[in-house]
Design a protein around this motif. Structure first.
Motif, PDB file in Angstrom:
ATOM      1  N   ILE A 100      14.556  13.167   0.889  1.00  0.00           N
ATOM      2  CA  ILE A 100      13.358  12.377   1.171  1.00  0.00           C
ATOM      3  C   ILE A 100      12.423  12.467  -0.023  1.00  0.00           C
ATOM      4  CG2 ILE A 100      11.356  12.147   2.680  1.00  0.00           C
ATOM      5  CD1 ILE A 100      13.027  13.201   4.949  1.00  0.00           C
ATOM      6  N   PHE A 101      11.964  11.319  -0.521  1.00  0.00           N
ATOM      7  CA  PHE A 101      11.189  11.294  -1.758  1.00  0.00           C
ATOM      8  C   PHE A 101      10.186  10.151  -1.693  1.00  0.00           C
ATOM      9  CE2 PHE A 101      11.107  11.832  -6.527  1.00  0.00           C
ATOM     10  CZ  PHE A 101      10.950  13.217  -6.508  1.00  0.00           C
ATOM     11  N   SER A 102       9.164  10.203  -2.564  1.00  0.00           N
ATOM     12  CA  SER A 102       8.104   9.187  -2.559  1.00  0.00           C
ATOM     13  C   SER A 102       8.303   8.078  -3.581  1.00  0.00           C
ATOM     14  CB  SER A 102       6.744   9.848  -2.830  1.00  0.00           C
ATOM     15  OG  SER A 102       6.284  10.590  -1.731  1.00  0.00           O
ATOM     16  N   TYR A 103       8.980   8.387  -4.677  1.00  0.00           N
ATOM     17  CA  TYR A 103       9.059   7.434  -5.784  1.00  0.00           C
ATOM     18  C   TYR A 103      10.501   7.185  -6.197  1.00  0.00           C
ATOM     19  CZ  TYR A 103       4.085   8.538  -6.119  1.00  0.00           C
ATOM     20  OH  TYR A 103       2.752   8.720  -5.837  1.00  0.00           O
ATOM     21  N   GLY A 104      10.768   5.932  -6.583  1.00  0.00           N
ATOM     22  CA  GLY A 104      12.110   5.556  -6.978  1.00  0.00           C
ATOM     23  C   GLY A 104      12.172   5.099  -8.424  1.00  0.00           C
ATOM     24  N   TYR A 105      13.330   5.274  -9.014  1.00  0.00           N
ATOM     25  CA  TYR A 105      13.596   4.966 -10.421  1.00  0.00           C
ATOM     26  C   TYR A 105      14.466   3.715 -10.505  1.00  0.00           C
ATOM     27  CZ  TYR A 105      15.270   6.037 -15.223  1.00  0.00           C
ATOM     28  OH  TYR A 105      15.574   6.004 -16.567  1.00  0.00           O
ATOM     29  N   ASN A 106      14.139   2.849 -11.447  1.00  0.00           N
ATOM     30  CA  ASN A 106      14.917   1.628 -11.660  1.00  0.00           C
ATOM     31  C   ASN A 106      16.195   1.976 -12.416  1.00  0.00           C
ATOM     32  OD1 ASN A 106      15.927  -0.921 -12.231  1.00  0.00           O
ATOM     33  ND2 ASN A 106      14.329  -1.425 -13.714  1.00  0.00           N
ATOM     34  N   ASP A 107      17.211   2.359 -11.675  1.00  0.00           N
ATOM     35  CA  ASP A 107      18.419   2.855 -12.321  1.00  0.00           C
ATOM     36  C   ASP A 107      19.406   1.768 -12.739  1.00  0.00           C
ATOM     37  OD1 ASP A 107      18.818   2.317  -9.645  1.00  0.00           O
ATOM     38  OD2 ASP A 107      19.841   4.199  -9.178  1.00  0.00           O
ATOM     39  N   GLY A 128      19.843  -1.567 -16.068  1.00  0.00           N
ATOM     40  CA  GLY A 128      18.662  -0.791 -15.690  1.00  0.00           C
ATOM     41  C   GLY A 128      18.271   0.245 -16.728  1.00  0.00           C
ATOM     42  N   LEU A 129      17.729   1.366 -16.233  1.00  0.00           N
ATOM     43  CA  LEU A 129      17.295   2.445 -17.124  1.00  0.00           C
ATOM     44  C   LEU A 129      18.205   3.669 -17.042  1.00  0.00           C
ATOM     45  CD1 LEU A 129      13.399   2.326 -16.724  1.00  0.00           C
ATOM     46  CD2 LEU A 129      14.779   1.574 -18.673  1.00  0.00           C
ATOM     47  N   GLY A 130      19.345   3.520 -16.391  1.00  0.00           N
ATOM     48  CA  GLY A 130      20.299   4.621 -16.339  1.00  0.00           C
ATOM     49  C   GLY A 130      20.632   5.027 -14.918  1.00  0.00           C
ATOM     50  N   GLY A 131      21.912   4.869 -14.549  1.00  0.00           N
ATOM     51  CA  GLY A 131      22.352   5.229 -13.208  1.00  0.00           C
ATOM     52  C   GLY A 131      22.947   6.616 -13.162  1.00  0.00           C
ATOM     53  N   TRP A 132      24.106   6.799 -13.787  1.00  0.00           N
ATOM     54  CA  TRP A 132      24.825   8.065 -13.757  1.00  0.00           C
ATOM     55  C   TRP A 132      24.571   8.846 -15.050  1.00  0.00           C
ATOM     56  CZ3 TRP A 132      30.340   6.167 -11.957  1.00  0.00           C
ATOM     57  CH2 TRP A 132      30.256   5.750 -10.609  1.00  0.00           C
ATOM     58  N   ALA A 133      23.993  10.007 -14.932  1.00  0.00           N
ATOM     59  CA  ALA A 133      23.703  10.824 -16.115  1.00  0.00           C
ATOM     60  C   ALA A 133      24.979  11.166 -16.866  1.00  0.00           C
ATOM     61  CB  ALA A 133      22.994  12.108 -15.694  1.00  0.00           C
ATOM     62  N   GLU A 134      24.927  11.002 -18.184  1.00  0.00           N
ATOM     63  CA  GLU A 134      26.001  11.352 -19.113  1.00  0.00           C
ATOM     64  C   GLU A 134      27.231  10.443 -19.019  1.00  0.00           C
ATOM     65  OE1 GLU A 134      26.641  15.525 -18.277  1.00  0.00           O
ATOM     66  OE2 GLU A 134      25.087  16.116 -19.708  1.00  0.00           O
ATOM     67  N   ILE A 186      10.163  -2.603 -15.274  1.00  0.00           N
ATOM     68  CA  ILE A 186       9.851  -1.719 -14.149  1.00  0.00           C
ATOM     69  C   ILE A 186      10.592  -0.396 -14.346  1.00  0.00           C
ATOM     70  CG2 ILE A 186      10.137  -1.401 -11.652  1.00  0.00           C
ATOM     71  CD1 ILE A 186       9.999  -4.518 -11.468  1.00  0.00           C
ATOM     72  N   ALA A 187       9.855   0.710 -14.240  1.00  0.00           N
ATOM     73  CA  ALA A 187      10.473   2.013 -14.432  1.00  0.00           C
ATOM     74  C   ALA A 187      10.502   2.827 -13.137  1.00  0.00           C
ATOM     75  CB  ALA A 187       9.738   2.792 -15.526  1.00  0.00           C
ATOM     76  N   ILE A 188       9.334   3.080 -12.557  1.00  0.00           N
ATOM     77  CA  ILE A 188       9.220   3.909 -11.354  1.00  0.00           C
ATOM     78  C   ILE A 188       8.183   3.255 -10.433  1.00  0.00           C
ATOM     79  CG2 ILE A 188       8.636   6.201 -10.433  1.00  0.00           C
ATOM     80  CD1 ILE A 188       9.298   7.329 -13.247  1.00  0.00           C
ATOM     81  N   ALA A 189       8.415   3.323  -9.126  1.00  0.00           N
ATOM     82  CA  ALA A 189       7.456   2.758  -8.173  1.00  0.00           C
ATOM     83  C   ALA A 189       7.558   3.466  -6.836  1.00  0.00           C
ATOM     84  CB  ALA A 189       7.692   1.258  -7.996  1.00  0.00           C
ATOM     85  N   ASP A 190       6.547   3.255  -5.979  1.00  0.00           N
ATOM     86  CA  ASP A 190       6.632   3.742  -4.602  1.00  0.00           C
ATOM     87  C   ASP A 190       7.938   3.262  -3.987  1.00  0.00           C
ATOM     88  OD1 ASP A 190       3.955   4.978  -3.682  1.00  0.00           O
ATOM     89  OD2 ASP A 190       3.306   3.159  -4.709  1.00  0.00           O
ATOM     90  N   SER A 191       8.642   4.167  -3.326  1.00  0.00           N
ATOM     91  CA  SER A 191       9.921   3.789  -2.738  1.00  0.00           C
ATOM     92  C   SER A 191       9.892   3.923  -1.220  1.00  0.00           C
ATOM     93  CB  SER A 191      11.046   4.672  -3.301  1.00  0.00           C
ATOM     94  OG  SER A 191      10.841   6.030  -2.927  1.00  0.00           O
ATOM     95  N   LYS A 192      10.850   3.278  -0.597  1.00  0.00           N
ATOM     96  CA  LYS A 192      11.002   3.383   0.851  1.00  0.00           C
ATOM     97  C   LYS A 192      11.503   4.782   1.194  1.00  0.00           C
ATOM     98  CE  LYS A 192      13.418   1.109   4.687  1.00  0.00           C
ATOM     99  NZ  LYS A 192      14.391   0.038   5.028  1.00  0.00           N
ATOM    100  N   THR A 193      10.828   5.449   2.135  1.00  0.00           N
ATOM    101  CA  THR A 193      11.173   6.827   2.485  1.00  0.00           C
ATOM    102  C   THR A 193      11.925   6.843   3.811  1.00  0.00           C
ATOM    103  OG1 THR A 193       9.245   7.691   1.295  1.00  0.00           O
ATOM    104  CG2 THR A 193      10.251   9.126   2.931  1.00  0.00           C
ATOM    105  N   ARG A 212      13.842 -10.689 -14.135  1.00  0.00           N
ATOM    106  CA  ARG A 212      13.995 -10.267 -15.529  1.00  0.00           C
ATOM    107  C   ARG A 212      13.264  -8.951 -15.791  1.00  0.00           C
ATOM    108  NH1 ARG A 212      13.492 -13.808 -19.275  1.00  0.00           N
ATOM    109  NH2 ARG A 212      13.417 -15.697 -18.017  1.00  0.00           N
ATOM    110  N   ARG A 213      12.250  -8.644 -14.986  1.00  0.00           N
ATOM    111  CA  ARG A 213      11.473  -7.425 -15.188  1.00  0.00           C
ATOM    112  C   ARG A 213      12.229  -6.160 -14.779  1.00  0.00           C
ATOM    113  NH1 ARG A 213       5.720  -8.341 -12.466  1.00  0.00           N
ATOM    114  NH2 ARG A 213       7.042  -8.623 -10.633  1.00  0.00           N
ATOM    115  N   TRP A 214      13.375  -6.328 -14.154  1.00  0.00           N
ATOM    116  CA  TRP A 214      14.205  -5.184 -13.765  1.00  0.00           C
ATOM    117  C   TRP A 214      15.262  -4.853 -14.816  1.00  0.00           C
ATOM    118  CZ3 TRP A 214      13.557  -2.273  -9.343  1.00  0.00           C
ATOM    119  CH2 TRP A 214      12.638  -2.761  -8.413  1.00  0.00           C
TER     120      TRP A 214
END
Length: 263
Positions: A145-152, A164-170, A189-196, A249-251
């Motif tokens: 459970i988290f408050s903010y989401g990343y545009n992966d 996006g800005l990166g899904g799977w690290a490495e 878009i980088a980070i925003a309030d996400s659905k919890t 396009r902003r994503w």
């Protein structure tokens, strides 16, 4: 002793109690004032919480900028190799540049359970490279459970080239995205309030038609949004997810709408 005298027109009635009707009138006036003031107080409280949330994102923006400056990459969302629980990566990497503080990662409008309370007792040091402290249990990106989401992923998962800005690290294709690949950071878009709801809370995207990972509308129908250059703006949920080229396009890191990838 002679009885007390009162000036003309004055009597003992000055000391009488309020009548029942007078008390009811006073109570009614107080209730009316409360009814008038409560909505205003509620709006002021919500406005203050929205400002605090925006401040959280600005701090995350500083951490994100620091990470990108030092590494040349945007952090990826989560791990992928040998870990079915997909451990969260972007948040601890940003946290390293905020003095290890967890507080900015909780929106005050959100539920208390979304607060980041570190758990301890994990012995695998492989996760320290992702920003976790020694012994800290890495968070699940899928179920936590988290408050903010990343545009992966951008507008669609598993595209090549990655949007996006990166899904799977490495990962060689879906991993950390080079800073130079982001064509227009101020419009990304980088980070925003996400659905919890405990299902990929730490990620956001516009493409899920069931609202699974859309940015949250908890701030008066909108989400505080951190952009790739570090500035924060509250955006309505509709403006973030609507299926138009200008919105989509902003994503994407190439600032193209990629309509061919819309679901």
């Amino acid at each position: 002793m002679p009885p007390a005298r009162y000036p003309a027109g004055m009597s003992r009635s000055l000391g009488r109690a309020f009548t029942l009707i007078e008390l009811l009138v006073v109570v009614a006036i107080i209730a009316l004032l409360i009814a008038i003031l409560l909505p205003a107080l509620g709006k002021a409280r919500d406005a203050a919480r929205t400002v605090t949330c925006g401040s959280n994102l600005r701090q995350m923006g500083l951490g994100l900028t620091g990470y990108v400056h030092d590494t040349g990459f945007f952090p990826a969302h989560h791990t992928y190799q040998g870990n079915p629980n997909y451990r969260l990566v972007w948040a601890p990497r940003v946290r390293e540049y905020l003095g290890g503080m967890n507080e900015p990662f909780w929106c005050p409008v959100n539920i208390k359970e979304a607060q980041w309370e570190p758990q301890w007792g994990f012995n695998n040091r492989n996760f320290e490279k992702f920003g976790y402290a020694q012994g800290e249990v890495p968070r699940s990106a899928q179920k936590g459970i988290f408050s903010y989401g990343y545009n992966d992923w951008g507008v669609r998962e598993f595209t090549d080239p990655h949007l996006g800005l990166g899904g799977w690290a490495e990962h060689p294709v879906y991993g950390e995205v080079r800073e130079a690949r982001v064509v227009s950071p101020a419009d990304m878009i980088a980070i925003a309030d996400s659905k919890t709801d405990g299902n990929w809370d730490s990620a956001i995207d516009p493409a899920d038609t069931t609202d699974g990972e859309w940015p949250s509308p908890r701030h008066g129908g909108g989400a505080n949004t951190l952009w790739g250059d570090g500035h924060v703006v509250r955006e309505t949920q509709r403006s973030l997810v609507e299926a138009t080229p200008a919105a989509r396009r902003r994503w994407n890191n190439d600032f193209e709408p990629h309509q061919e990838d819309w679901p």
